[in-house]
Design a protein around this motif. Structure first.
Motif, PDB file in Angstrom:
ATOM      1  N   HIS A 159     -24.453 -27.447  -0.905  1.00 24.47           N
ATOM      2  CA  HIS A 159     -23.305 -26.787  -1.546  1.00 24.47           C
ATOM      3  C   HIS A 159     -23.753 -26.078  -2.817  1.00 24.47           C
ATOM      4  O   HIS A 159     -23.328 -24.954  -3.105  1.00 24.47           O
ATOM      5  CB  HIS A 159     -22.213 -27.800  -1.898  1.00 24.47           C
ATOM      6  CG  HIS A 159     -21.151 -27.929  -0.834  1.00 24.47           C
ATOM      7  ND1 HIS A 159     -20.482 -26.845  -0.327  1.00 24.47           N
ATOM      8  CD2 HIS A 159     -20.648 -29.020  -0.209  1.00 24.47           C
ATOM      9  CE1 HIS A 159     -19.604 -27.268   0.588  1.00 24.47           C
ATOM     10  NE2 HIS A 159     -19.698 -28.578   0.680  1.00 24.47           N
TER      11      HIS A 159
ATOM     12  N   ILE B 114     -23.417 -22.154  -3.706  1.00 23.95           N
ATOM     13  CA  ILE B 114     -22.701 -21.649  -4.888  1.00 23.95           C
ATOM     14  C   ILE B 114     -23.644 -20.787  -5.735  1.00 23.95           C
ATOM     15  O   ILE B 114     -23.241 -19.767  -6.302  1.00 23.95           O
ATOM     16  CB  ILE B 114     -22.098 -22.819  -5.698  1.00 23.95           C
ATOM     17  CG1 ILE B 114     -20.987 -23.485  -4.875  1.00 23.95           C
ATOM     18  CG2 ILE B 114     -21.540 -22.333  -7.037  1.00 23.95           C
ATOM     19  CD1 ILE B 114     -20.448 -24.778  -5.447  1.00 23.95           C
TER      20      ILE B 114
ATOM     21  N   LEU C  49     -23.685 -17.493  -4.188  1.00 23.77           N
ATOM     22  CA  LEU C  49     -22.435 -16.785  -4.499  1.00 23.77           C
ATOM     23  C   LEU C  49     -22.499 -16.164  -5.899  1.00 23.77           C
ATOM     24  O   LEU C  49     -22.144 -14.992  -6.093  1.00 23.77           O
ATOM     25  CB  LEU C  49     -21.254 -17.760  -4.401  1.00 23.77           C
ATOM     26  CG  LEU C  49     -19.881 -17.188  -4.783  1.00 23.77           C
ATOM     27  CD1 LEU C  49     -19.427 -16.135  -3.775  1.00 23.77           C
ATOM     28  CD2 LEU C  49     -18.829 -18.307  -4.871  1.00 23.77           C
TER      29      LEU C  49
ATOM     30  N   LEU D  51     -11.772 -15.885  -7.320  1.00 20.79           N
ATOM     31  CA  LEU D  51     -12.287 -16.813  -6.327  1.00 20.79           C
ATOM     32  C   LEU D  51     -11.170 -17.802  -5.980  1.00 20.79           C
ATOM     33  O   LEU D  51     -10.587 -18.408  -6.877  1.00 20.79           O
ATOM     34  CB  LEU D  51     -13.482 -17.549  -6.940  1.00 20.79           C
ATOM     35  CG  LEU D  51     -14.326 -18.414  -6.030  1.00 20.79           C
ATOM     36  CD1 LEU D  51     -14.938 -17.577  -4.917  1.00 20.79           C
ATOM     37  CD2 LEU D  51     -15.442 -19.084  -6.851  1.00 20.79           C
TER      38      LEU D  51
ATOM     39  N   VAL E   7     -10.318 -21.207  -3.906  1.00 19.96           N
ATOM     40  CA  VAL E   7     -11.089 -22.314  -3.353  1.00 19.96           C
ATOM     41  C   VAL E   7     -10.149 -23.392  -2.819  1.00 19.96           C
ATOM     42  O   VAL E   7      -9.140 -23.722  -3.450  1.00 19.96           O
ATOM     43  CB  VAL E   7     -12.007 -22.894  -4.451  1.00 19.96           C
ATOM     44  CG1 VAL E   7     -12.869 -24.007  -3.901  1.00 19.96           C
ATOM     45  CG2 VAL E   7     -12.881 -21.790  -5.029  1.00 19.96           C
TER      46      VAL E   7
ATOM     47  N   ASN F 244     -16.746 -28.417  -1.536  1.00 17.48           N
ATOM     48  CA  ASN F 244     -16.831 -27.013  -1.942  1.00 17.48           C
ATOM     49  C   ASN F 244     -15.917 -26.655  -3.108  1.00 17.48           C
ATOM     50  O   ASN F 244     -16.088 -25.623  -3.741  1.00 17.48           O
ATOM     51  CB  ASN F 244     -16.494 -26.131  -0.739  1.00 17.48           C
ATOM     52  CG  ASN F 244     -15.197 -26.582  -0.080  1.00 17.48           C
ATOM     53  OD1 ASN F 244     -14.133 -26.206  -0.518  1.00 17.48           O
ATOM     54  ND2 ASN F 244     -15.303 -27.438   0.928  1.00 17.48           N
TER      55      ASN F 244
ATOM     56  N   ALA G 206     -16.913 -25.122  -6.546  1.00 19.65           N
ATOM     57  CA  ALA G 206     -17.156 -23.703  -6.819  1.00 19.65           C
ATOM     58  C   ALA G 206     -16.116 -23.165  -7.795  1.00 19.65           C
ATOM     59  O   ALA G 206     -16.415 -22.299  -8.623  1.00 19.65           O
ATOM     60  CB  ALA G 206     -17.113 -22.898  -5.513  1.00 19.65           C
TER      61      ALA G 206
ATOM     62  N   TRP H 133     -13.540 -19.436  -0.823  1.00 21.11           N
ATOM     63  CA  TRP H 133     -14.721 -20.294  -0.697  1.00 21.11           C
ATOM     64  C   TRP H 133     -14.241 -21.601  -0.104  1.00 21.11           C
ATOM     65  O   TRP H 133     -13.445 -22.308  -0.707  1.00 21.11           O
ATOM     66  CB  TRP H 133     -15.346 -20.516  -2.088  1.00 21.11           C
ATOM     67  CG  TRP H 133     -16.653 -21.216  -2.039  1.00 21.11           C
ATOM     68  CD1 TRP H 133     -16.883 -22.536  -2.295  1.00 21.11           C
ATOM     69  CD2 TRP H 133     -17.925 -20.631  -1.734  1.00 21.11           C
ATOM     70  NE1 TRP H 133     -18.222 -22.812  -2.154  1.00 21.11           N
ATOM     71  CE2 TRP H 133     -18.875 -21.663  -1.816  1.00 21.11           C
ATOM     72  CE3 TRP H 133     -18.338 -19.342  -1.401  1.00 21.11           C
ATOM     73  CZ2 TRP H 133     -20.242 -21.442  -1.578  1.00 21.11           C
ATOM     74  CZ3 TRP H 133     -19.696 -19.124  -1.161  1.00 21.11           C
ATOM     75  CH2 TRP H 133     -20.630 -20.170  -1.248  1.00 21.11           C
TER      76      TRP H 133
ATOM     77  N   THR I 190     -13.965 -14.190   3.283  1.00 19.73           N
ATOM     78  CA  THR I 190     -14.023 -15.653   3.356  1.00 19.73           C
ATOM     79  C   THR I 190     -15.470 -16.108   3.553  1.00 19.73           C
ATOM     80  O   THR I 190     -16.154 -15.625   4.454  1.00 19.73           O
ATOM     81  CB  THR I 190     -13.156 -16.167   4.521  1.00 19.73           C
ATOM     82  OG1 THR I 190     -11.790 -15.941   4.200  1.00 19.73           O
ATOM     83  CG2 THR I 190     -13.361 -17.658   4.769  1.00 19.73           C
ATOM     84  N   PHE I 191     -15.914 -17.007   2.687  1.00 21.79           N
ATOM     85  CA  PHE I 191     -17.207 -17.664   2.868  1.00 21.79           C
ATOM     86  C   PHE I 191     -16.941 -19.105   3.275  1.00 21.79           C
ATOM     87  O   PHE I 191     -16.290 -19.851   2.546  1.00 21.79           O
ATOM     88  CB  PHE I 191     -18.027 -17.613   1.574  1.00 21.79           C
ATOM     89  CG  PHE I 191     -18.419 -16.210   1.174  1.00 21.79           C
ATOM     90  CD1 PHE I 191     -19.037 -15.355   2.083  1.00 21.79           C
ATOM     91  CD2 PHE I 191     -18.174 -15.740  -0.110  1.00 21.79           C
ATOM     92  CE1 PHE I 191     -19.411 -14.058   1.717  1.00 21.79           C
ATOM     93  CE2 PHE I 191     -18.540 -14.448  -0.486  1.00 21.79           C
ATOM     94  CZ  PHE I 191     -19.159 -13.607   0.433  1.00 21.79           C
TER      95      PHE I 191
END
Ligand SMILES: Cc1ncc(C[n+]2csc(CCOP(=O)(O)OP(=O)(O)O)c2C)c(N)n1
Ligand code: SF4
Lengths: 252, 360
Positions: free
Chosen positions: A28, A32, A35, A50, A52, A57, A60, A96, A122-123
């Motif tokens: 993770h 990040i 990112l 962002l 989240v 995750n 982030a 994220w 979208t990640f």
């Protein structure tokens, strides 16, 4: 002399007095870091938000030095869609999320944001299980995988894994879909390239873009960090092949 | 004078939202609020405002989260089943302290006809965590229009979701509505809005979270500091925002209590009762939360008896009983007293008068 950043902690990684709660060998943090680098390299620091969801995750939202929102488990797709529509094309809206967040509880927002061709990116960090809650079966757990809710391994009675990148790539509203991993420096660079392409689609207002990132969860896989990397290569990649699944400049 | 229109209550919501400069609507079809979502689909895009149809009410409430967190005025509308799906979102919006409006056009449990069956759910907070939201209960198309503006003002003032509690009768009925724009006190700037760092005054990033207390925000470094501030906020709302209407209370020995459209039914019963020489008054709570307990406390000490009239099986009566603390008799006229025992049945003023005479 002009300073050039070469290696180390990325510029957008916030220096905060908080113990980072990732387990040793968890990727993770690597994701990040990528990112942070991507947003920085594209010069999007000041015009990105962002969004989240809930999972390991979630960190982030605390670690990346851009405007951030932490929302309900699975719901970044809804929140981001609305934010983008209100803020307009000049603000980059990025979600994220974990694989459970994106494809289980968040399947509805994800699929419909993609179908509406929302101009968001979208990640999805796919670690083949639910990290936060202790390693339960996820929609991305591979066949045979032992998890705390499939103690004898994933069988057909648990159903089959969802291949998010292929699935979303098949939707008409999607501009870009790809899957990367961080199993080697070369893969790291390639994944970053996918991430930049995805954000490029958003910048050019082509439509929804998606990048899945295969990631380790040594704690719940009960493996060492090295074994975890090997497991991604031997068990995950055969079922979740790397590459681009959709890349168009116009939604037809 | 402002323009007057003959419109449905569901459309009055839209005109009221426009008068409040609401910028974004998110919704999912459900009877009896469909005219509302259709109004926004028609009127918002042509005015450069956002209309977005969700894939469920879980979607609506989380889209609302996205709209509200950017600092613009945003809203959704729904009915009972959709409201139920929104409860996790209500908790999150409350924790994240995001101002917004949710219009709930009640229906009779799962019939699509009229009733007031969601009083308890809206006033108690149907989600998790122990939050409360301001609930405004209009009784007419005009009030639906005006309360949209009041609702957005209160939402911004206290950084909280606000519920406008309508129902099938108010939503579907056509009435004359004056499109007036109301004035309110100035509001604080939304320096917390998440729009990208380019807009940040001090150059620092903004962070909005549904887990205030766990993930530290600049406002709330830990859980107890969040709880303390949140409780102070609720106390301040209770102190300053209680609203209710009364009629002929001064010499009243019998007090009717009703909210929403039922208050109008009771208005008629009150006139007839006074004609007969009965000393009847009316209290109509406008904020269902915070509940106007003090006026009940006060009147319970005069020896007056209360008759709660509500189109459900008895929900607000609990708040009335809590307020009078056993010092006064509290009776009920409920959906079981409708003129016909079916979906189309309604509580008539005749029935209210009959019950009053029984108590006396
Ligand atoms: C509505 C709701 N249901 C369940 C949870 C509990 N929960 C928190 S994180 C999580 C799973 C996270 O898995 P994933 O999205 O794959 O992310 P990871 O932790 O693996 O990064 C669950 C089930 C929750 N927070 N909210
Ligand atoms: S539980 Fe898994 S995903 Fe979560 S921090 Fe630990 S290794 Fe990473």
């Amino acid at each position: 002399m002009e300073e050039k950043w070469i290696a180390g902690t990325p510029k957008l990684w916030r220096d905060i007095p908080l113990i980072i709660p990732f387990c040793p060998g968890c990727q993770h943090g690597t994701a990040i870091k990528a990112l942070c680098e991507v947003i920085d390299e594209l010069g999007m620091e000041n015009n990105s938000v962002l969004v989240v969801g809930v999972g390991c995750n979630t960190m982030a939202s605390v670690l990346v030095n851009v405007d951030s929102v932490m929302v309900a488990h699975g719901r970044p797709g809804d929140v981001a869609s609305a934010m983008k529509r209100v803020l307009g094309k000049d603000t980059m809206v990025i979600t994220w999320q974990g694989d459970g967040d994106t494809l289980a509880i968040g399947c509805e927002p994800t699929v419909h944001a993609a179908a509406r061709s929302e101009n968001i990116t979208t990640f999805m960090v796919n670690n083949a299980n639910y990290g936060t809650t202790g390693g339960q079966l996820a929609p991305t757990s591979v066949m045979g995988q032992v998890t705390t809710t499939s103690p004898l391994g994933r069988t057909p009675s648990h159903g089959y894994p969802i291949q998010g990148s292929e699935f979303l790539g098949s939707l008409r509203g999607v501009a870009y879909s790809a899957r990367g991993a961080f199993t080697s420096p070369a893969n790291y660079q390639k994944t970053k390239k996918y991430m930049k392409r995805a954000l490029g689609k958003q910048k050019d207002c082509v439509g929804y873009s998606f990048v899945e990132i295969l990631s380790t969860c040594p704690a719940n896989w009960h493996m060492s960090p090295i074994e975890s990397l090997k497991w991604i290569e031997e068990e995950m990649i055969p079922q979740f092949p790397l590459g681009e699944f959709k890349n168009v400049d116009k939604i037809e | 004078m402002a323009e007057k229109l003959l419109i449905q209550g569901n459309e009055a919501i839209g005109w009221g939202a426009l008068a409040a400069d609401c910028k974004a609507f998110f919704g999912y079809p459900i009877t009896p609020q469909n005219e509302a979502i259709e109004w926004f689909a028609r009127e918002f895009p042509q005015r450069g405002r956002v209309f977005l149809q969700s894939a469920s009410e879980c979607g609506s409430i989380n889209m609302l989260h996205g709209g509200a967190v950017t600092g613009v005025r945003a809203m959704t509308s729904t009915s009972g089943p959709g409201w139920a799906l929104m409860q996790e979102g209500m908790s999150n919006l409350s924790n994240a302290e995001l101002p917004c409006i949710i219009v709930l056009v009640q229906r009779g449990w799962n019939t699509t006809r009229h009733a007031q069956t969601d009083y308890t759910s809206v006033t108690q907070g149907g989600g998790y965590g122990g939050y409360k939201t301001i609930v405004l209960a209009p009784k007419s198309g005009q009030e639906l229009h005006d309360f949209m503006q009041l609702g957005f003002y209160l939402a911004d003032k206290y950084r909280t979701p606000v519920v406008i509690l309508s129902d099938a009768i108010l939503g579907q009925m056509m009435e004359s509505v004056e499109l007036q724009t109301l004035d309110f006190e100035p509001l604080p700037e939304k320096d917390w809005a998440v729009t990208g760092k380019k807009d940040s005054k001090d150059g620092n990033r903004r962070f909005s979270s549904i887990a205030q207390g766990m993930l530290p925000t600049p406002r709330h470094p830990n859980l107890c500091s969040f709880w303390e501030d949140y409780k102070n906020k609720l106390d301040s709302i209770k102190e300053n925002e209680v609203r209710y209407e009364t009629s002929q209370l001064d010499d009243a020995e019998f007090i009717l209590v009703a909210f929403g459209y039922v208050a109008r039914v009771c208005g008629q019963a009150l006139l007839w009762a006074r004609d007969k020489g009965l000393k009847v008054g009316l209290i109509r709570p406008i904020t269902l939360w915070p509940f106007p307990s003090k006026i009940f406390e006060e009147k319970s000490l005069t020896g007056a008896k209360f008759l709660v009239v509500e189109d459900n099986m008895g929900q607000m009566i609990e708040d009335v009983k809590l307020s009078v603390q056993g010092r006064a008799e509290v009776h009920l006229v409920s959906s079981l007293d409708r003129h016909l025992p079916i979906e189309e049945g309604a509580i008539y003023p005749e029935k209210v008068l009959e019950k009053l005479e029984e108590i006396i």
